[in-house]
Write a protein that holds these residues in place. Structure first.
Motif, short mmCIF file in Angstrom:
data_model
loop_
_atom_site.label_atom_id
_atom_site.label_comp_id
_atom_site.label_asym_id
_atom_site.label_seq_id
_atom_site.Cartn_x
_atom_site.Cartn_y
_atom_site.Cartn_z
N GLN A 204 0.81 -1.22 0.00
CA GLN A 204 0.00 0.00 0.00
C GLN A 204 0.84 1.27 0.00
O GLN A 204 0.42 2.29 -0.54
N TYR A 205 2.04 1.19 0.59
CA TYR A 205 2.90 2.37 0.58
C TYR A 205 3.26 2.74 -0.86
O TYR A 205 3.35 3.91 -1.20
N ASP A 207 1.40 1.97 -3.52
CA ASP A 207 0.19 2.49 -4.14
C ASP A 207 0.01 3.96 -3.76
O ASP A 207 -0.33 4.79 -4.60
N ALA A 208 0.23 4.24 -2.48
CA ALA A 208 0.10 5.63 -2.02
C ALA A 208 1.10 6.51 -2.75
O ALA A 208 0.76 7.63 -3.17
N ALA A 209 2.30 6.01 -2.94
CA ALA A 209 3.33 6.79 -3.64
C ALA A 209 2.90 7.04 -5.08
O ALA A 209 3.14 8.10 -5.64
N THR A 214 4.82 9.97 -7.19
CA THR A 214 6.20 10.02 -6.73
C THR A 214 7.14 9.48 -7.81
O THR A 214 6.92 8.39 -8.32
N ARG A 218 12.67 8.85 -6.06
CA ARG A 218 12.21 9.27 -4.74
C ARG A 218 11.54 8.11 -4.00
O ARG A 218 11.62 8.02 -2.77
N LYS A 222 13.12 7.61 -0.57
CA LYS A 222 12.29 8.13 0.52
C LYS A 222 11.35 7.09 1.11
O LYS A 222 10.79 7.31 2.18
N ILE A 223 11.12 6.01 0.39
CA ILE A 223 10.20 5.01 0.92
C ILE A 223 10.91 3.68 1.13
O ILE A 223 10.97 3.17 2.24
N PRO A 226 14.22 3.87 3.67
CA PRO A 226 13.85 4.02 5.08
C PRO A 226 13.11 2.81 5.64
O PRO A 226 13.38 2.38 6.77
N LEU A 227 12.19 2.24 4.84
CA LEU A 227 11.43 1.11 5.35
C LEU A 227 12.32 -0.13 5.45
O LEU A 227 12.01 -1.07 6.17
N HIS A 313 14.29 3.69 11.39
CA HIS A 313 13.14 4.50 11.76
C HIS A 313 12.13 3.83 12.64
O HIS A 313 11.28 4.47 13.21
#
Lengths: 314, 367
Positions: A204-205, A207-209, A214, A218, A222-223, A226-227, A313
């Motif tokens: 889902q992250y 999909d959100a991106a 995005t 990036r 950025k996703i 970090p994850l 994180h």
């Protein structure tokens, strides 16, 4: 909770592991420490050979003062500093690429994992063959039988061949071969860990991106990164520990000379130094070197953990 | 921005090739969502409402049919270029970013002429945060927020880039009952303030009815009825819609039309001129009963629940398809809970007749 009457049973179950650990892990550690701090320890007499049983830091000063020590330390640190970042970044890119393709994913995964299950001495020999120049080099009229696969490729594209590992080769060429070898050898484990991490990230992250338009780069920085940071931290820490213990790779390519024929020991590492000392029946020196290496790894790992705590994180 | 869905169809190929059974998730969806309205897609799970939403978002490609945003055909346009805001069921907030960074994220992606300065971005982010009332939470991480707060952050993130269309996937399902009531009012308020065409998906009919301008009731990929919530409630086109809307649910009886009269059991309860004789389903809304000592419908009284404003009478009837007949009448009516039998007359506009086989509504001609 274990019933106190039943406790002896628990101890019996644990006994085999405890006995083995005491015998092969704890006792050697104690022994290493005691040997390192005993002056003039000899494996034959078990006590200070010179005069009497005496504690001191003579082994340490002698190891540190040894002409090979600085070179070995430099080699080890250089290998770590070069290979860990390169292999981690490469592994990340490969893992991301592998994760984003559906067909052949399993097949490619297997191919990338092959080096992990291959004997590192055997790989070292293959690498030696790839970089080996056979013939007489450096004479007025060189007689060369084979330039090795890598040089063949360089020459095919019109470049000058390089003396990678043979007598008369340069330090940077030796180091280059080692870095290529170690990076390649370190990739599979890292890819595996990172791929596992990637596959556990919630889709889902992404999909959100996508909804937020995005750009790909990036998304990665950025996703994904970090994850993936807990996995990356793990890979970097184990990478440094492995890097500081590098030995077989060098032995695989250069043989027990630990360097090109004209300059034996030039590519030696900390672990190589320990083995050398043992061969010379200098257990005290080997123990001291082992403790120094342990100290270095401990410090680097603590720094790593400290950094990763700030950068990971969740 | 109106959204036009033209013959929208989504077929998922069967996972088991031998069985060869494909799933038609959405079947020929044809509808124009008017500009600036709040639309609720409603139906039980597996009815294709989420698939429809994801096709509007572009995250799923329709098998056939077209989608227009205004006059632009966006069917082939990727999600990135559709300019939509989407609030996921689980919010999908980036866990490693603060609330502020989460809201800023879509703005930082803008390129070309839309590119904004840092100052502009911050202003917009705070504007969006103010709209959903989370200004004081800007430096927290999502894990430090409650479900309702996360929900607001997700809405702020979707709104901050001023999307052409706002899509919400089961936006309230992760909230507790009280927050749900509060948040749905929030969504309504935000939608009214921003006037962004909004589509949301829910399986909770009360939720859809309470805030939507229009609802779309779906079942097994097929649209059952589209209309204003009250219209759909007052005039369901088939038994499924009648059953799906309303709490407490509609009471369904076995009935029969005989010579212009509707019979439930032995009793003729309603005049039904002009309808052929046939067995039917009869749906009666709980508020469609009138307590009447001479009423035609006789039920066995179980108990009476007094709820202040009105009284709920629970009874049984042999022709009822539900185990209980629940009727709601005004609290002014007095009823003795010890009586054996309770008699009702029916309000014609709260009584619906459906074909026994097709379950389609049979309309009674107005006199």
């Amino acid at each position: 909770m274990v019933d106190s009457k039943q406790q002896w049973k628990a101890w019996i179950y644990l006994a085999p592991a405890i006995v083995l650990l005491l015998l092969f892990t704890v006792w050697p550690i104690i022994n290493t420490v005691s040997m390192a701090f005993l002056e003039g320890y000899s494996g034959l007499t078990k006590v200070g050979g010179e005069t009497t049983f005496r504690l001191g830091i003579g082994n340490f000063t002698r190891v540190v003062g040894h002409p090979d020590f600085r070179q070995a330390l430099l080699n080890t640190v250089l290998l770590c500093v070069l290979t860990v970042p390169i292999s981690t970044v490469l592994a990340l890119l490969i893992a991301v690429a592998l994760n984003s393709i559906k067909p052949l994913q399993k097949a490619l995964q297997t191919i990338f994992f092959l080096p992990y299950v291959t004997n590192s001495i055997a790989i070292g020999m293959v690498f030696a063959a790839m970089f080996n120049v056979i013939g007489s080099i450096g004479t007025r009229r060189p007689m060369i039988v084979s330039y090795g696969v890598v040089n063949d490729i360089i020459r095919f594209f019109g470049g000058n061949w390089v003396n990678w590992i043979n007598s008369g080769s340069e330090y940077w060429a030796n180091m280059f071969v080692m870095v290529v070898y170690i990076v390649w050898n370190a990739l599979p484990f890292k890819i595996l860990v990172l791929l596992g991490g990637l596959q556990s990230i919630n889709k889902q992250y992404y999909d959100a991106a996508k909804v937020d338009s995005t750009p790909r780069w990036r998304v990665l920085t950025k996703i994904t990164v970090p994850l993936l940071s807990p996995m990356l931290a793990y890979v970097v820490i184990t990478g440094f520990i492995g890097g500081f213990k590098e030995y077989t790779s060098i032995a695989g390519i250069f043989g027990e000379n630990m360097g090109p024929a004209h300059d034996a020991g030039r590519m030696n590492t900390m672990v190589g130094l320990i083995y050398d000392s043992l061969e010379k029946d200098n257990q005290g020196g080997a123990s001291a070197a082992a403790l120094i290496l342990f100290g270095i790894i401990l410090v680097v790992t603590l720094i790593n953990l400290w950094v990763s705590k700030k950068r990971t994180h969740y | 921005m109106k959204i036009v869905l033209k013959n929208l169809t989504k077929i998922f190929p069967s996972r088991n090739k031998k069985a060869g059974e494909e799933v038609i998730a959405v079947n020929n969806f044809d509808f124009t969502i008017p500009d600036g309205k709040l639309i609720g897609l409603l139906g039980p799970s597996g009815c294709g409402k989420s698939t429809t939403l994801y096709m509007i978002s572009g995250l799923q490609k329709p098998t056939s049919g077209q989608i227009f945003f205004g006059d632009d055909d966006v069917t082939e346009l990727s999600t990135e270029n559709r300019g939509i805001g989407l609030v996921f069921q689980n919010y999908a907030l980036y866990p490693h970013l603060t609330v502020k960074q989460n809201i800023l994220f879509p703005l930082q992606n803008l390129r070309g002429e839309d590119k904004m300065t840092k100052q502009q971005m911050l202003e917009r982010a705070y504007e969006a945060a103010k709209l959903v009332q989370i200004e004081e939470l800007m430096d927290r991480k999502p894990s430090e927020l409650s479900g309702g707060q996360q929900q607001r952050v997700a809405i702020a993130r979707a709104l901050v880039k001023m999307p052409r269309v706002l899509l919400l996937d089961e936006p309230l399902s992760n909230l507790d009952a009280r927050l749900r009531l509060q948040t749905r009012e929030e969504i309504r308020r935000i939608q009214k303030e921003t006037k962004i065409t909004t589509v949301f998906v829910t399986h909770d009919q009360e939720e859809a009815m309470s805030i939507s301008d229009m609802i779309v009731v779906m079942k097994l990929g097929v649209v059952q009825q589209i209309g204003k919530p009250q219209e759909v409630y007052d005039s369901p086109e088939n038994l499924f819609v009648a059953k799906f809307l309303g709490t407490p649910p509609i009471n369904v009886f076995e009935g029969e039309i005989k010579s212009g009269k509707l019979y439930i059991g032995e009793a003729a309860v309603l005049e039904t001129p002009g309808i052929d004789d046939q067995p039917v389903h009869v749906g009666i809304r709980p508020e469609g009963f009138i307590l009447d000592d001479n009423g035609p419908l006789k039920c066995k009284l179980n108990n009476v629940e007094v709820m202040g404003r009105d009284v709920s009478i629970v009874s049984t009837h042999t022709a009822s398809q539900n185990p209980q007949v629940r009727s709601i009448i005004d609290a002014d009516n007095k009823i003795d809970p010890d009586t054996e039998e309770v008699r009702f007359a029916l309000k014609p506009h709260k009584t619906f007749i459906f074909n026994k086989d097709t379950e389609e509504r049979i309309f009674i001609e107005e006199k």
